[in-house]
Design an enzyme around this catalytic site. Structure first.
Site, short mmCIF file in Angstrom:
data_model
loop_
_atom_site.label_atom_id
_atom_site.label_comp_id
_atom_site.label_asym_id
_atom_site.label_seq_id
_atom_site.Cartn_x
_atom_site.Cartn_y
_atom_site.Cartn_z
N GLU A 24 0.86 -1.19 0.00
CA GLU A 24 0.00 0.00 0.00
C GLU A 24 0.89 1.24 0.00
O GLU A 24 2.10 1.16 0.26
CB GLU A 24 -0.91 0.01 1.22
CG GLU A 24 -0.15 0.01 2.55
CD GLU A 24 -0.96 0.64 3.67
OE1 GLU A 24 -1.57 1.70 3.46
OE2 GLU A 24 -0.94 0.07 4.78
N LYS A 158 -4.04 -2.38 14.16
CA LYS A 158 -3.58 -1.35 15.08
C LYS A 158 -4.26 -1.48 16.43
O LYS A 158 -5.48 -1.61 16.51
CB LYS A 158 -3.88 0.03 14.50
CG LYS A 158 -2.77 0.55 13.61
CD LYS A 158 -1.63 1.09 14.45
CE LYS A 158 -0.39 1.33 13.65
NZ LYS A 158 -0.26 2.63 13.05
N1 PSU Z 1 -2.27 1.35 9.96
C1 PSU Z 1 -1.02 1.89 10.03
N2 PSU Z 1 -0.66 2.87 9.17
C2 PSU Z 1 -1.51 3.28 8.19
C3 PSU Z 1 -2.80 2.67 8.10
C4 PSU Z 1 -3.14 1.73 9.00
O1 PSU Z 1 -0.25 1.52 10.88
O2 PSU Z 1 -1.13 4.15 7.42
C5 PSU Z 1 -3.68 3.06 6.94
C6 PSU Z 1 -3.75 1.87 5.97
O3 PSU Z 1 -3.62 2.37 4.66
C7 PSU Z 1 -5.13 1.31 6.21
C8 PSU Z 1 -5.88 2.58 6.49
O4 PSU Z 1 -5.65 0.62 5.10
O5 PSU Z 1 -5.02 3.30 7.35
C9 PSU Z 1 -7.21 2.34 7.14
O6 PSU Z 1 -7.91 3.54 7.16
P1 PSU Z 1 -9.42 3.57 7.63
O7 PSU Z 1 -9.38 3.29 9.11
O8 PSU Z 1 -9.87 4.97 7.29
O9 PSU Z 1 -10.14 2.51 6.87
#
Ligand code: PSU
Ligand code: MN
Length: 301
Positions: A24, A158
């Site tokens: 990603e 996370k």
């Molecule tokens: N976890 C991390 N760093 C990140 C993300 C998640 O440690 O940059 C990013 C990833 O791209 C993940 C996104 O797919 O956050 C999820 O965002 P949301 O919670 O808005 O779906």
């Protein structure tokens, strides 16, 4: 013209059936990690994949096209892009001819599937947010893993998320979740969460066998491979807990909603740990990339 651009190197590897690992680009933008750590993360992840004999394929949007694999001149543009695009945003960003955008796990897995890449690595996937019963905030990453035939290697999700509900939701979506050399679902910075994974496998080969078995069973989606952070890089859950609470409070007070929530929380936790969360983040991303490359190779054996 809107299109999909596959880098020369990635196209050659796919054609010649050599291992490829999709990545990603949100994590390596300022939305995921502050400079200069975002570049360090990118470099270490790429190097780890190459060291295993695989080819890295970062995903994103450049000049109105989906990309799988960056040409050398693309990298800087992806590291500095500030528009975060999830899977549902892809058609809009293409239609708008977005000059640059970074892709989340959901968008990246969609692109990987589209071009025939079977393994993807990240740091931690998005999941069910705490308070989701009220906010309904559940990352589209989970649905994307269920719908696309891509093996996703991550250090769990996370730890600021609700990990128990994240596992429940993955079960609802029928996503196989496999602990790599662990019986516990890892909590990103920490190896333990107190939550059991449904299954444990201890080698890339066994994971490749499971992927094959999933296909035989008629499963057309992906699997989540949960790879704990290396022992030497771990921040114990008890140490990170206070920073998580502080980060969540800061993000809530900012009034961020939708796609802005996760970047806000990430930045607030980095600040609350005086950046101690960052080296751990880089180490686990590198470790996931290495495992993903080994799995990609095992799938081709
Ligand atoms: N976890 C991390 N760093 C990140 C993300 C998640 O440690 O940059 C990013 C990833 O791209 C993940 C996104 O797919 O956050 C999820 O965002 P949301 O919670 O808005 O779906
Ligand atoms: Mn969300």
């Amino acid at each position: 013209m809107n299109q999909i651009r596959i880098s020369l190197e990635v196209a050659a590897a796919l054609r010649e059936k050599r291992p490829v690992v999709a990545l990603e680009s949100t994590i390596t933008s300022s939305l995921g990690l502050p400079a200069p750590y975002n570049r360090e993360c990118y470099d270490r992840v790429e190097a780890a994949i190459r060291a295993e004999g695989a080819v890295p394929a970062v995903t994103g949007i450049l000049d109105g096209s989906l990309i799988a694999g960056a040409e050398p001149s693309d990298v800087e543009r992806l590291l500095t892009a500030t528009r975060k695009v999830a899977e549902r945003d892809l058609p809009i960003a293409l239609a708008q001819g977005a000059p640059t955008a970074v892709t989340t796990v959901s968008a990246s897995v969609a692109i990987a599937a589209r071009v025939g890449i079977r393994v993807f690595a990240t740091g931690g996937i998005g999941g069910v947010h705490r308070g989701a019963a009220e906010s309904f905030d559940i990352s589209s990453d989970l649905g994307a893993i269920a719908r696309h035939p891509v093996l996703v290697v991550s250090a769990g999700a996370k730890a600021f998320l609700d990990l128990a509900k994240t596992l429940e939701y993955l079960e609802t979506l029928s996503v196989p979740v496999i602990g790599y050399e662990t019986d516990e679902f890892p909590a990103f910075w920490s190896r333990t969460s107190g939550l059991k994974v449904p299954a444990r496998l201890d080698s890339p080969r066994d994971i490749a066998v499971a992927a094959h078995a999933a296909t035989i069973s008629g499963w057309v989606g992906g699997m989540l491979i949960a790879n704990p952070i290396p022992f030497t890089d771990e921040i114990p859950a008890s140490e990170i807990a206070a920073a998580i609470e502080k980060g969540l409070a800061t993000a809530a007070a900012s009034g961020a909603t939708g796609a802005a929530v996760t970047p806000k929380i990430l930045a607030a936790i980095a600040a609350a740990t005086e950046s101690r969360s960052i080296p751990a983040n880089l180490a686990l991303a590198e470790s996931n990339a290495r495992l993903a490359a080994k799995i990609a190779a095992a799938l081709l054996d």
